[in-house]
Design a protein around this motif. Sequence first.
Motif, mmCIF file in Angstrom:
data_model
loop_
_atom_site.group_PDB
_atom_site.id
_atom_site.type_symbol
_atom_site.label_atom_id
_atom_site.label_comp_id
_atom_site.label_asym_id
_atom_site.label_seq_id
_atom_site.Cartn_x
_atom_site.Cartn_y
_atom_site.Cartn_z
ATOM 1 N N GLU A 280 0.941 -1.140 -0.194
ATOM 2 C CA GLU A 280 0.015 0.068 -0.050
ATOM 3 C C GLU A 280 0.841 1.195 -0.039
ATOM 4 O O GLU A 280 1.788 1.233 0.803
ATOM 5 N N THR B 262 -6.779 2.426 6.594
ATOM 6 C CA THR B 262 -5.720 2.182 5.667
ATOM 7 C C THR B 262 -4.862 1.013 6.033
ATOM 8 O O THR B 262 -4.648 0.750 7.206
ATOM 9 N N HIS B 263 -4.982 0.074 4.925
ATOM 10 C CA HIS B 263 -4.212 -1.308 5.163
ATOM 11 C C HIS B 263 -2.494 -0.996 5.447
ATOM 12 O O HIS B 263 -1.827 -0.274 4.811
ATOM 13 N N GLU C 153 -0.511 -6.969 10.359
ATOM 14 C CA GLU C 153 -1.029 -6.609 9.266
ATOM 15 C C GLU C 153 -2.636 -6.355 9.264
ATOM 16 O O GLU C 153 -3.390 -7.259 9.228
ATOM 17 N N LYS C 154 -3.167 -5.051 8.997
ATOM 18 C CA LYS C 154 -4.639 -5.057 9.093
ATOM 19 C C LYS C 154 -4.820 -3.415 8.915
ATOM 20 O O LYS C 154 -3.978 -2.747 8.564
ATOM 21 N N ASP C 155 -6.505 -3.272 8.810
ATOM 22 C CA ASP C 155 -6.334 -1.613 8.448
ATOM 23 C C ASP C 155 -6.165 -1.079 10.006
ATOM 24 O O ASP C 155 -6.640 -1.246 10.997
#
Length: 410
Positions: free
Chosen positions: A212, A334-335, A348-350
Amino acid sequence: MASIYLLLQSKKSPAVIYIRLRDGRTLDIKAKTNYHIDPINWDDEEQRPTKKALKDIDIANLDTDLATLKTDLLKDYNRSKGVKVVDAQWLKDFINPPQEQEKHPDKLVDYIDTFIEFKKADVKSSTITKCNVIKHLLMRYQEHTKSTIFIRDVDAKFKMDFEKYCISVGYAPNTTARNIRFIKTFCRHAKANGVETHYQLDSIKAKYHKVENIYLDEKEIEAIEKIKISELTDGLENARDWLLISCYCGQRVSDFLRFDKSMIRYEKNKAGDLKPLIEFTQVKTDKIMTIPLHSKIIEIMKKYEGDFPRKISDQKYNEHIKKVCEKAKIETPTHGILFDHKLKQKVEKDYPKWKLVSSHIGRRSFATNNYGKIPTSFLMYITGHTTEAMFLTYIGKSNKDIAMELTNYF
């Protein structure tokens, strides 16, 4: 019984003196010595300089050297006979002993120190630091696998096992890919120095994964500009101003945080207007840069009597701008990947976008927001990207994105 002869094979001056070794009918070899003489001063029958020539001190010394050479050759032949292969190459090696090649480590971790020694005068200290970081990572990997990695062991299987280990201990895929590329560099350097490598080395590929591309869009930058001073401490206001400067200059944090007014000069453009330029040397590349100062940067500098905000460390800047973005309510999910101190691993996540803001975001924001507005070649000059492919990857443009933009011209 062995016999040794000295002879010339040319009438031109200076002529090379040859040495010949014979031993019955089984051996007859000859080689050039490192000595020369004018044939006029050589006695073929005596196999030495003429008596008249020996009055010259240099030729007298030559005669002594030749006599010593014959004596040493006979001694070495008697020692080697029946033990070594005595042939023309043996004789050449006696006259000019081959230089022993410096032996380099064949263990991967040990060779990194050799690589650093070779490169320390040519690369940045940050590169040396990266090499040492990878060295300690490899040491931990060896401890985990209870093995020692030799340079010849770096093959496709090593690459796969090393990737699995790095991911298991929390390294991001792209960091792992970068580390593998460094390891390949170490191995190739070792290969050039005569160390054995695996035949699969060149076929090992470390692909970077698409991530991202986090940047601040123009509305978010405007929100940062409009934060009320009453909501910011003195330190946060100072960091906010540096963040805005980075979004309008497109430079690395290692460069823009060093800006000061002494780097600024004014030049007339084609219209005859004076325009401010800033000149500096990039820390990472040593490249001398001259870029125009955006009007927004000039406005910020007015607050500081024509200078830049107070100096701040990279670490403090990184901490402060997260808080600044939180104050600006930059909260879009946001990732991304962040380290979870409770779980003691990366997750790892939003996240709310402000949590993912780092010191690099200004440069990417500048490049992304100005793409399509400013010619790409100009943007690449400012950001320092050497190829358009690198630049487009940096701002996260895919082939589809480019194709869609091209539809405007069809």
